[in-house]
Design an enzyme around this catalytic site. Sequence first.
Site, short mmCIF file in Angstrom:
data_model
loop_
_atom_site.label_atom_id
_atom_site.label_comp_id
_atom_site.label_asym_id
_atom_site.label_seq_id
_atom_site.Cartn_x
_atom_site.Cartn_y
_atom_site.Cartn_z
CG HIS A 18 -5.98 1.69 4.98
ND1 HIS A 18 -5.67 2.61 5.59
CD2 HIS A 18 -4.38 0.82 4.78
CE1 HIS A 18 -4.69 2.80 6.61
NE2 HIS A 18 -4.47 1.93 5.85
CE LYS A 51 -0.19 3.49 4.48
NZ LYS A 51 -0.52 3.61 5.98
CD GLU A 107 -3.81 -2.54 7.15
OE1 GLU A 107 -2.39 -2.19 6.72
OE2 GLU A 107 -4.37 -1.14 6.73
N GLY A 125 1.94 2.54 10.45
CA GLY A 125 3.35 3.90 10.49
C GLY A 125 3.77 4.14 12.14
CB SER A 181 5.00 -0.80 11.69
OG SER A 181 4.68 -0.16 11.91
CD GLU A 197 -3.55 5.54 6.05
OE1 GLU A 197 -3.24 5.35 5.10
OE2 GLU A 197 -2.96 5.19 7.14
CG ASN A 243 -1.69 1.13 1.23
OD1 ASN A 243 -1.44 1.84 0.35
ND2 ASN A 243 -2.28 1.41 2.33
#
Length: 245
Positions: free
Chosen positions: A91, A11, A162, A168, A207, A93, A9
């Site tokens: 996701h 992003k 996730e 991150g 991560s 985000e 991904n």
Amino acid sequence: MHRKLVAANWKMHGSNALTATLLGTLAAQPPACEVAVFPPFPYLAQAVHLARGAVGIGAQDLSAHAQGAYTGEVSGAMLHEIGARWVLVGHSERRQYHHENDALIAAKLQRAMECGLTPVLCVGETLDERERGITESVIATQMQAPLHLLGERFAGVVMAYEPVWAIGTGRTASAVQAQAVHAFMRSQLAAHDAKLSRLIRLLYGGSVKAANAPELFAQPDIDGGLVGGASLLAEEFLAICAAAH
Ligand code: PGA
């Protein structure tokens, strides 16, 4: 045992040059595991071209609508037409910054499948939810609307766990923590339909690096990874793929 899948991904990172480097490397040294790469929209066609079928290419989002007056949105049919075969859905985000709720996410999953795309449905709890001890109920709720809407067709979905607190942040869920949630997800699938729990691949994301991938991927219910930051470094990403066998 499922064939392991490692997903990248990107992003909102990348450029024509980075797409050429990363896809060029993957096409020249195709990993033994299955790989799907999710670049930003503008690089998708270039990525499809450079991947030469060695790895799958997908988008990071799609519209829940088939077509129409939805400025800025991209349809599943468009993605499929340019050669994308995967799409990320839900996701964290997008849930956080674009206020995507479970009903919208379920509609996007359905649209993706109608368009011939394999969706990767992302679920996961926040740090606050983990500390309050409600991780399992959060995950169960996030799975409910998609399972209900898709029924048997859910067998065509890949899921990614996730934990939001691990994305991150450099803070990975331990292999034991990740395995526990994956086992719970499998039990939720089994409660819905025994076939589903056997068929569906469950990825871990948050991560993931070359250093922690082997232990994570060795867990019985972890079928691969969804990799953000480390997927932008060719050697690091290849090393993560090498851990997925
Ligand atoms: P990360 O991102 O590997 O940078 O933590 C994972 C993701 O958000 O998919």
